[in-house]
Design a protein around this motif. Structure first.
Motif, mmCIF file in Angstrom:
data_model
loop_
_atom_site.group_PDB
_atom_site.id
_atom_site.type_symbol
_atom_site.label_atom_id
_atom_site.label_comp_id
_atom_site.label_asym_id
_atom_site.label_seq_id
_atom_site.Cartn_x
_atom_site.Cartn_y
_atom_site.Cartn_z
ATOM 1 N N LEU A 1 9.186 -0.639 7.019
ATOM 2 C CA LEU A 1 8.626 0.439 6.626
ATOM 3 C C LEU A 1 8.017 1.307 7.772
ATOM 4 O O LEU A 1 7.344 0.367 8.770
ATOM 5 C CB LEU A 1 7.621 0.272 5.726
ATOM 6 C CG LEU A 1 8.301 0.210 4.284
ATOM 7 C CD1 LEU A 1 6.981 -0.295 3.309
ATOM 8 C CD2 LEU A 1 8.871 1.301 3.760
ATOM 9 N N LYS B 1 0.689 -1.231 -0.216
ATOM 10 C CA LYS B 1 0.019 0.046 0.037
ATOM 11 C C LYS B 1 0.942 1.237 0.035
ATOM 12 O O LYS B 1 0.597 2.167 0.763
ATOM 13 C CB LYS B 1 -1.127 -0.166 1.080
ATOM 14 C CG LYS B 1 -1.955 -1.235 1.046
ATOM 15 C CD LYS B 1 -3.091 -1.429 2.342
ATOM 16 C CE LYS B 1 -3.894 -2.302 1.867
ATOM 17 N NZ LYS B 1 -3.582 -3.529 1.728
ATOM 18 N N ALA B 2 2.110 1.306 -0.837
ATOM 19 C CA ALA B 2 2.928 2.416 -0.966
ATOM 20 C C ALA B 2 2.547 3.014 -2.300
ATOM 21 O O ALA B 2 1.924 2.342 -3.222
ATOM 22 C CB ALA B 2 4.397 1.992 -0.817
ATOM 23 N N THR B 3 3.036 4.321 -2.648
ATOM 24 C CA THR B 3 2.787 4.536 -4.080
ATOM 25 C C THR B 3 3.791 4.116 -4.960
ATOM 26 O O THR B 3 3.540 4.329 -6.098
ATOM 27 C CB THR B 3 2.800 6.133 -4.012
ATOM 28 O OG1 THR B 3 3.883 6.618 -3.179
ATOM 29 C CG2 THR B 3 1.471 6.640 -3.097
ATOM 30 N N SER C 1 8.442 -4.936 4.573
ATOM 31 C CA SER C 1 7.129 -4.517 5.102
ATOM 32 C C SER C 1 7.414 -4.262 6.646
ATOM 33 O O SER C 1 6.899 -3.612 7.111
ATOM 34 C CB SER C 1 5.929 -5.609 5.036
ATOM 35 O OG SER C 1 6.260 -6.732 5.654
ATOM 36 N N THR D 1 8.087 5.013 -1.375
ATOM 37 C CA THR D 1 7.327 6.378 -1.183
ATOM 38 C C THR D 1 5.856 5.849 -0.749
ATOM 39 O O THR D 1 5.343 5.074 -1.448
ATOM 40 C CB THR D 1 7.124 7.034 -2.622
ATOM 41 O OG1 THR D 1 8.430 7.448 -3.164
ATOM 42 C CG2 THR D 1 6.509 8.547 -2.228
ATOM 43 N N GLN D 2 5.748 6.452 0.395
ATOM 44 C CA GLN D 2 4.366 6.215 0.998
ATOM 45 C C GLN D 2 3.852 7.613 1.042
ATOM 46 O O GLN D 2 4.030 8.837 0.772
ATOM 47 C CB GLN D 2 4.438 5.684 2.446
ATOM 48 C CG GLN D 2 5.196 4.278 2.426
ATOM 49 C CD GLN D 2 5.609 3.849 3.988
ATOM 50 O OE1 GLN D 2 6.543 4.454 4.662
ATOM 51 N NE2 GLN D 2 4.623 3.222 4.578
ATOM 52 N N THR D 3 2.446 7.658 1.419
ATOM 53 C CA THR D 3 1.487 8.855 1.805
ATOM 54 C C THR D 3 1.436 9.358 2.917
ATOM 55 O O THR D 3 1.495 8.329 4.099
ATOM 56 C CB THR D 3 0.117 8.619 1.339
ATOM 57 O OG1 THR D 3 0.157 8.171 -0.281
ATOM 58 C CG2 THR D 3 -0.555 9.938 1.302
#
Length: 186
Positions: A141, A46-48, A138, A78-80
């Protein structure tokens, strides 16, 4: 109907057949994920974006039946941001260690052990280096990524005509401190 495996298997798979390993030799590996694999990993986590992923190390026999994995995982993800929704780029550099034990030895170790068993796994016919890399990524992060300088402000909610309770009001000794202050003023 074919078995497609778990999402981690589909994202990045680098299986090594244990039966093909030579116990008298160290197996070195250096695996990188291609663009499609990085996109699948990003979706799974669920990362960008996952712009880089490298997993390098060794598999070494320990005794007659056990195998030790020592590796270095490097990735850029890159995550939100959980507060501002801005993109947050994180560089992960982490050591990964696993000890693979045959089923009977693994079961015995689990029964007898009071130690942390995070780095011990049951030996299967294959050791999937890619799956281990995705699992380690995972875990490394940040759960709640934040953009630099972003803070979460206090939110106060209350119904009409009700004085809202603040974080300070919820502290166990806040009422006593207020009483002490009031008594000192009198």
């Amino acid at each position: 109907m074919s078995d497609q495996g778990s999402p981690a298997d589909l994202a990045f798979s680098r299986p090594v057949k244990v039966s093909k390993l030579n116990p008298s030799e160290v197996l070195g590996f250096d695996e990188t994920a291609d663009q499609a694999e990085r996109a699948a990993i990003a979706s799974l986590l669920k990362a960008t974006d996952v712009s880089k992923l490298r997993f390098a190390g060794t598999l070494t026999a320990v005794g007659k039946t056990d195998w030790q994995l020592d590796a270095q995982l490097g990735a850029t993800v890159t995550q939100t941001c959980v507060v501002s929704l801005e993109p947050v780029k994180t560089r992960i550099e982490t050591a990964v260690t696993r000890l693979f034990l045959p089923p009977a030895a693994f079961d015995q170790r689990v029964r007898d052990s009071e130690e942390d068993l995070d780095e011990i796994e049951e030996l299967a016919p294959e050791i999937d280096l890619g799956q281990i890399a995705v699992e380690a990524l995972s875990l490394a992060l940040p759960d709640y990524p934040r953009a630099p300088g972003v803070t979460l402000e206090e939110a106060v909610f209350a119904g009409e005509g009700i004085t809202p309770m603040t974080d300070d009001d919820a502290k166990p000794f806040a009422a006593l401190a207020a009483l002490r202050t009031r008594l000192e003023e009198e």
